[in-house]
Design a protein around this motif. Structure first.
Motif, PDB file in Angstrom:
ATOM      1  N   LEU A 176       0.840  -1.198   0.000  1.00  0.00           N
ATOM      2  CA  LEU A 176       0.000   0.000   0.000  1.00  0.00           C
ATOM      3  C   LEU A 176       0.877   1.251   0.000  1.00  0.00           C
ATOM      4  CD1 LEU A 176      -2.824   1.295   0.141  1.00  0.00           C
ATOM      5  CD2 LEU A 176      -2.540   1.357   2.627  1.00  0.00           C
ATOM      6  N   LYS A 177       1.955   1.223   0.760  1.00  0.00           N
ATOM      7  CA  LYS A 177       2.882   2.365   0.776  1.00  0.00           C
ATOM      8  C   LYS A 177       3.437   2.631  -0.621  1.00  0.00           C
ATOM      9  CE  LYS A 177       4.378   1.653   5.577  1.00  0.00           C
ATOM     10  NZ  LYS A 177       5.509   1.239   6.452  1.00  0.00           N
ATOM     11  N   GLU A 178       3.745   1.542  -1.334  1.00  0.00           N
ATOM     12  CA  GLU A 178       4.269   1.684  -2.699  1.00  0.00           C
ATOM     13  C   GLU A 178       3.225   2.318  -3.620  1.00  0.00           C
ATOM     14  OE1 GLU A 178       5.510  -2.205  -3.886  1.00  0.00           O
ATOM     15  OE2 GLU A 178       6.965  -2.411  -2.248  1.00  0.00           O
ATOM     16  N   ILE A 179       1.961   1.903  -3.466  1.00  0.00           N
ATOM     17  CA  ILE A 179       0.885   2.476  -4.284  1.00  0.00           C
ATOM     18  C   ILE A 179       0.730   3.964  -3.987  1.00  0.00           C
ATOM     19  CG2 ILE A 179      -1.585   2.392  -4.821  1.00  0.00           C
ATOM     20  CD1 ILE A 179      -1.539  -0.580  -3.988  1.00  0.00           C
ATOM     21  N   GLU A 180       0.743   4.307  -2.694  1.00  0.00           N
ATOM     22  CA  GLU A 180       0.599   5.713  -2.298  1.00  0.00           C
ATOM     23  C   GLU A 180       1.760   6.555  -2.806  1.00  0.00           C
ATOM     24  OE1 GLU A 180      -1.239   7.055   1.474  1.00  0.00           O
ATOM     25  OE2 GLU A 180      -0.857   5.008   2.119  1.00  0.00           O
ATOM     26  N   GLU A 181       2.978   6.021  -2.739  1.00  0.00           N
ATOM     27  CA  GLU A 181       4.149   6.758  -3.215  1.00  0.00           C
ATOM     28  C   GLU A 181       4.072   6.993  -4.719  1.00  0.00           C
ATOM     29  OE1 GLU A 181       7.488   4.470  -1.958  1.00  0.00           O
ATOM     30  OE2 GLU A 181       7.261   4.998   0.170  1.00  0.00           O
ATOM     31  N   ALA A 182       3.494   6.024  -5.431  1.00  0.00           N
ATOM     32  CA  ALA A 182       3.419   6.138  -6.889  1.00  0.00           C
ATOM     33  C   ALA A 182       2.380   7.162  -7.335  1.00  0.00           C
ATOM     34  CB  ALA A 182       3.103   4.774  -7.496  1.00  0.00           C
ATOM     35  N   PHE A 183       1.267   7.273  -6.620  1.00  0.00           N
ATOM     36  CA  PHE A 183       0.156   8.113  -7.095  1.00  0.00           C
ATOM     37  C   PHE A 183      -0.199   9.273  -6.169  1.00  0.00           C
ATOM     38  CE2 PHE A 183      -0.497   4.002  -9.127  1.00  0.00           C
ATOM     39  CZ  PHE A 183      -0.730   4.371 -10.442  1.00  0.00           C
ATOM     40  N   GLY A 184       0.048   9.092  -4.876  1.00  0.00           N
ATOM     41  CA  GLY A 184      -0.410  10.081  -3.908  1.00  0.00           C
ATOM     42  C   GLY A 184      -1.834   9.766  -3.473  1.00  0.00           C
ATOM     43  N   THR A 239      -7.759   8.638  -4.191  1.00  0.00           N
ATOM     44  CA  THR A 239      -9.124   8.886  -3.729  1.00  0.00           C
ATOM     45  C   THR A 239      -9.985   9.446  -4.861  1.00  0.00           C
ATOM     46  OG1 THR A 239      -8.376   9.249  -1.465  1.00  0.00           O
ATOM     47  CG2 THR A 239     -10.546  10.100  -2.023  1.00  0.00           C
ATOM     48  N   ASP A 240      -9.406  10.336  -5.676  1.00  0.00           N
ATOM     49  CA  ASP A 240     -10.139  10.864  -6.838  1.00  0.00           C
ATOM     50  C   ASP A 240     -10.641   9.731  -7.738  1.00  0.00           C
ATOM     51  OD1 ASP A 240      -9.879  13.535  -6.212  1.00  0.00           O
ATOM     52  OD2 ASP A 240      -8.074  13.834  -7.410  1.00  0.00           O
ATOM     53  N   ILE A 241      -9.799   8.726  -7.937  1.00  0.00           N
ATOM     54  CA  ILE A 241     -10.141   7.626  -8.836  1.00  0.00           C
ATOM     55  C   ILE A 241     -11.097   6.635  -8.167  1.00  0.00           C
ATOM     56  CG2 ILE A 241      -9.244   5.608 -10.085  1.00  0.00           C
ATOM     57  CD1 ILE A 241      -6.600   7.199 -10.429  1.00  0.00           C
ATOM     58  N   THR A 242     -10.753   6.211  -6.956  1.00  0.00           N
ATOM     59  CA  THR A 242     -11.435   5.065  -6.339  1.00  0.00           C
ATOM     60  C   THR A 242     -12.537   5.437  -5.356  1.00  0.00           C
ATOM     61  OG1 THR A 242      -9.880   4.929  -4.478  1.00  0.00           O
ATOM     62  CG2 THR A 242      -9.290   3.757  -6.516  1.00  0.00           C
ATOM     63  N   GLY A 243     -12.517   6.680  -4.850  1.00  0.00           N
ATOM     64  CA  GLY A 243     -13.478   7.067  -3.823  1.00  0.00           C
ATOM     65  C   GLY A 243     -13.132   6.529  -2.448  1.00  0.00           C
ATOM     66  N   LEU A 244     -11.932   5.986  -2.295  1.00  0.00           N
ATOM     67  CA  LEU A 244     -11.559   5.333  -1.046  1.00  0.00           C
ATOM     68  C   LEU A 244     -10.589   6.175  -0.225  1.00  0.00           C
ATOM     69  CD1 LEU A 244     -10.933   1.698  -2.351  1.00  0.00           C
ATOM     70  CD2 LEU A 244     -13.011   2.596  -1.300  1.00  0.00           C
ATOM     71  N   ASN A 245     -10.742   6.114   1.090  1.00  0.00           N
ATOM     72  CA  ASN A 245      -9.694   6.584   1.988  1.00  0.00           C
ATOM     73  C   ASN A 245      -8.593   5.526   2.004  1.00  0.00           C
ATOM     74  OD1 ASN A 245     -11.808   4.968   3.362  1.00  0.00           O
ATOM     75  ND2 ASN A 245     -10.398   5.044   5.074  1.00  0.00           N
ATOM     76  N   MET A 246      -7.394   5.922   2.322  1.00  0.00           N
ATOM     77  CA  MET A 246      -6.290   4.973   2.288  1.00  0.00           C
ATOM     78  C   MET A 246      -6.314   4.058   3.516  1.00  0.00           C
ATOM     79  SD  MET A 246      -4.867   5.305  -0.578  1.00  0.00           S
ATOM     80  CE  MET A 246      -6.554   5.641  -1.152  1.00  0.00           C
ATOM     81  N   SER A 247      -6.256   2.757   3.254  1.00  0.00           N
ATOM     82  CA  SER A 247      -6.299   1.747   4.306  1.00  0.00           C
ATOM     83  C   SER A 247      -5.623   0.487   3.790  1.00  0.00           C
ATOM     84  CB  SER A 247      -7.748   1.445   4.700  1.00  0.00           C
ATOM     85  OG  SER A 247      -7.817   0.315   5.541  1.00  0.00           O
ATOM     86  N   THR A 248      -5.125  -0.317   4.714  1.00  0.00           N
ATOM     87  CA  THR A 248      -4.453  -1.557   4.318  1.00  0.00           C
ATOM     88  C   THR A 248      -5.436  -2.676   3.984  1.00  0.00           C
ATOM     89  OG1 THR A 248      -4.316  -2.290   6.623  1.00  0.00           O
ATOM     90  CG2 THR A 248      -2.451  -1.034   5.754  1.00  0.00           C
ATOM     91  N   ILE A 249      -6.746  -2.430   4.130  1.00  0.00           N
ATOM     92  CA  ILE A 249      -7.703  -3.526   3.996  1.00  0.00           C
ATOM     93  C   ILE A 249      -7.981  -3.942   2.551  1.00  0.00           C
ATOM     94  CG2 ILE A 249      -8.860  -2.867   6.135  1.00  0.00           C
ATOM     95  CD1 ILE A 249     -11.154  -1.728   4.445  1.00  0.00           C
TER      96      ILE A 249
END
Length: 496
Positions: A102-110, A115-125
């Protein structure tokens, strides 16, 4: 007649329901995690499949069945071969695997772009980071897998050999674009996860296919039974509670406690999703969305109390103990505060390292005071979530409580703390009823979800807040809000 099949973390259930919402047959099978060591949380997917088949048989063998609608827990992943057999573990959302990914995904996109794309808050779930973990750490399973599914499309695939997933379940993967109702090309491209590994996204209430002929024979069902895409289980619970319009809200009380509010997309901005840690997913009615907010520990707190403090473990004795404690406790608010983070904190904190706390104990504290304080704590937590939802843009019109862990006493506490009328419905199996409603619509029995809800959901008692207790709880809620930030660092330093 229509079957709602609800695949959960601790068990599956199916109900055969007629056009008026009457339950004509039921099946339920309990199960547990197949692995929990080291922070892993696995469900045996083959065992879940067998449970689903038994539920269907018990609910409707030999009876006329129009459709089976499948809803399920979100976020989990199940790798399968072409025949639908699991080729790896069923990893559920609370499993620790995928934290680094998840950290890698966040680092790649922010976080904002995600959230703009998926509507999701960031979580490991979510599923994406678990799929990436599988790809990195168990590449042999990843390569062997024909598809990597959630439990919804896994069960659908085994029922009719079609790989389809509804929009709400797809949105829980962190790979779905809720603006386009399709897999996100940019996220798939970056992750290296091909569309061919995933199911085809379709609206809730869509016909996936017809029941496999050999299964129809085994279950003694007609071969013409339609297999229908349900939803993320929170959504089906909302529909089965009669919640299907913007501004209405379903509160499902079980082991955990969920709050599913229906709204228009414009009411929940990326900023509010980030600020309040409230996700947004497509609802089962076109152009509507819903939040998914929850508390990790609700009804399980009362079971923990009876098991560990009263020392009763037999199911029938536990139920009678609940009834006894309900009668013993005072109608007035307690002087105790319970932080119900016994399994970490969910919305709005998303803090897996937080822990539970009981504050205000004295030598005058009685057992029934602690029991009631556990209910109060879960509802203080709910009140915080509800306030955040309203600040984020929810114009609350109605809240409906449902679930197996509700009692008249709990519902009155809920109304007093939330400060709003709490509605209930007669059929407590709202998840299966929500699925049956979608089946009735797709079969042509009703023209819309709203019309089907009007015919199949029967309202029950409404719990009005007591003005005196509501005022006391309002003052106590301000104290409660200070507890988590005050002891957060202490809890993080407690090694478990």
């Amino acid at each position: 007649m229509y079957i709602g099949l609800d695949i959960g973390t601790s068990g599956s259930k199916a109900d055969l329901i007629d056009r008026n919402g009457n339950v004509l047959g039921s099946g339920h099978v309990s199960y547990g995690f197949s692995k929990t060591t080291g922070g892993y949380r696995e469900l045996d997917a083959e065992a879940v499949w067998k449970a689903a088949i038994k539920c269907l048989y018990d609910a409707a063998a030999g009876k006329h069945v129009e459709s089976i609608t499948v809803s399920a827990l979100g976020e989990a992943i199940v790798p399968i071969d072409r025949e639908g057999n699991p080729v790896g573990p069923g990893i559920i959302g609370t499993d620790i695997r995928g934290i680094e990914e998840l950290k890698e995904i966040e680092e790649a996109f922010g976080a904002k772009t995600l959230t703009d794309i998926t509507g999701l808050n960031m979580s490991t779930i979510y599923s994406a980071n678990k799929i990436l973990w599988l790809k990195k750490h168990q590449p042999e399973i990843y390569k062997k897998a024909y598809k990597i599914l959630t439990f919804q499309d896994y069960i659908i695939y085994r029922l009719c050999h079609k790989a389809v997933i509804d929009y709400s379940m797809a949105s829980r993967t962190l790979l779905f674009d809720i603006n386009k109702n399709d897999w996100s090309d940019i996220l798939l491209s970056w992750s290296g996860i091909s569309r061919e590994k995933l199911s085809c996204p379709v609206p809730a209430g869509d016909i996936a296919g017809e029941l496999d002929s050999s299964l129809a024979e085994e279950l003694n069902f007609p071969e013409s039974v339609k297999i229908v895409t349900g939803t993320h289980d929170h959504v089906c619970n909302a529909i089965g509670s009669g919640v299907c319009e913007s501004g209405s809200c379903s509160n499902t009380v079980g082991t955990t406690e969920g709050l599913t509010a229906v709204l228009e997309r414009s009411a929940l901005t990326t900023e509010s999703i980030e600020n309040y840690q409230i996700s947004c997913e497509p609802f089962a009615v076109k152009n509507l969305f819903n939040t998914v907010a929850w508390n990790n520990t609700s009804g399980v707190l009362l079971r923990w109390f009876v098991n560990e403090m009263v020392k009763e473990e037999k199911p029938e004795v536990i139920i009678s103990t609940f009834a006894k404690m309900n009668k013993l406790m005072s109608a007035e608010p307690t002087d105790l505060f319970v932080l119900p983070h016994f399994s970490g904190a969910a919305t709005p904190y998303m803090d897996s390292r937080s822990k539970g706390a009981v504050l205000g104990l004295t030598l005058d504290t009685k057992r029934e005071d602690i029991y009631k304080a556990l209910m109060e704590g879960a509802n203080y937590e709910l009140a915080v979530i509800l306030e955040d939802l309203q600040q984020a843009g929810l114009g609350l019109k109605k809240i409906v409580a449902n679930g197996g862990a509700i009692s008249p006493e709990l519902l009155q506490i809920k109304a007093d703390i939330l400060g709003v009328p709490v509605h209930t419905v007669k059929n407590r199996q709202t998840g299966t009823l929500g699925g049956a409603i979608l089946g009735a619509v797709v079969s042509g029995e009703y023209s819309s979800v709203k019309e089907a809800v009007g015919a199949m959901v029967t309202e029950n008692q409404v719990y009005e807040p007591d003005s005196g207790r509501m005022q006391i709880y309002r003052e106590k809620l301000e104290v409660y809000k200070k507890i988590y930030p005050s002891i957060k660092e202490i809890n993080h330093n407690i090694i478990h």
